[in-house]
Write a protein that holds these residues in place. Structure first.
Motif, PDB file in Angstrom:
ATOM      1  N   ASP A  25       0.822  -1.206   0.000  1.00 52.38           N
ATOM      2  CA  ASP A  25       0.000   0.000   0.000  1.00 52.38           C
ATOM      3  C   ASP A  25       0.859   1.260   0.000  1.00 52.38           C
TER       4      ASP A  25
ATOM      5  N   ARG B 177      -6.420  -0.944   5.938  1.00 50.93           N
ATOM      6  CA  ARG B 177      -5.613  -0.673   4.742  1.00 50.93           C
ATOM      7  C   ARG B 177      -5.027   0.734   4.768  1.00 50.93           C
TER       8      ARG B 177
ATOM      9  N   THR C 220      -5.391   5.539   7.726  1.00 50.28           N
ATOM     10  CA  THR C 220      -6.403   4.572   7.297  1.00 50.28           C
ATOM     11  C   THR C 220      -7.785   5.209   7.383  1.00 50.28           C
TER      12      THR C 220
END
Length: 181
Positions: A23, A77, A71
């Protein structure tokens, strides 16, 4: 200090974890996302190293660096990366980067508010400041909306993309900061 977990209305900050590499690479490896940052796009190996250092620094005593995942609330995530680095004299510099898909929604302002909450309420700081590229007008609007004040220019502050670049600074003092309503 215990591990950082701060929640705002639309965002949360948590400690970076080893599983955040992909990410973060989606942000730090993207030429558009790093266009105004103080470095060129990172490789996977460089991002893995950043994540590793972030995890280790969370256990430092005394802790001087807070490298945090941005997040969504109640989500895990990583959609951004935020950093607060303490300095002498009860001060800290902050910075952040969000995934381009999150731009234009006011999430940068909320990220700055959460970093200020950490700095002022969590760490007892007197001054928090940020620096931006002179060409990054979106960052200027974000920092001003968060209550910071344009303060000055650091000439030839960073060497990036083969040239020296200035930075524009934005501080906020503990008595000026107000948490969002």
């Amino acid at each position: 200090m215990t591990p950082v977990h701060l929640a705002g209305r639309r965002l949360a900050l948590r400690e970076v974890e080893p599983g955040d590499t992909d990410d973060l690479l989606a942000i730090y490896g993207d030429p558009g996302a790093t266009r105004h940052l103080g470095f060129e796009p990172r490789t996977r190996e460089q991002v893995q190293s950043i994540v590793g250092r972030s995890v280790v620094s969370a256990g430092d005593t005394p802790r001087t660096g807070y490298c945090l995942a941005v997040t969504g609330p109640g989500e895990h995530r990583l959609i951004g990366y935020a950093r607060l680095a303490t300095e002498p004299q009860r001060a800290a510099t902050i910075g952040f980067a969000l995934h381009p898909a999150e731009w234009g929604r006011g999430l940068g302002t909320e990220t700055v508010h959460l970093l200020c909450e950490l700095g002022f309420n969590g760490l007892g700081l007197h001054r928090v400041w940020a620096a931006r590229s002179p060409l990054n007008e979106a960052s200027a609007r974000t920092l001003l909306r968060a209550g910071m004040t344009e303060d000055g220019r650091i000439r030839d502050h960073v060497f990036v993309h083969g040239a020296w670049r200035d930075s524009i600074t934005y501080p906020i003092l503990e008595h000026e900061w107000r948490p969002p309503a």
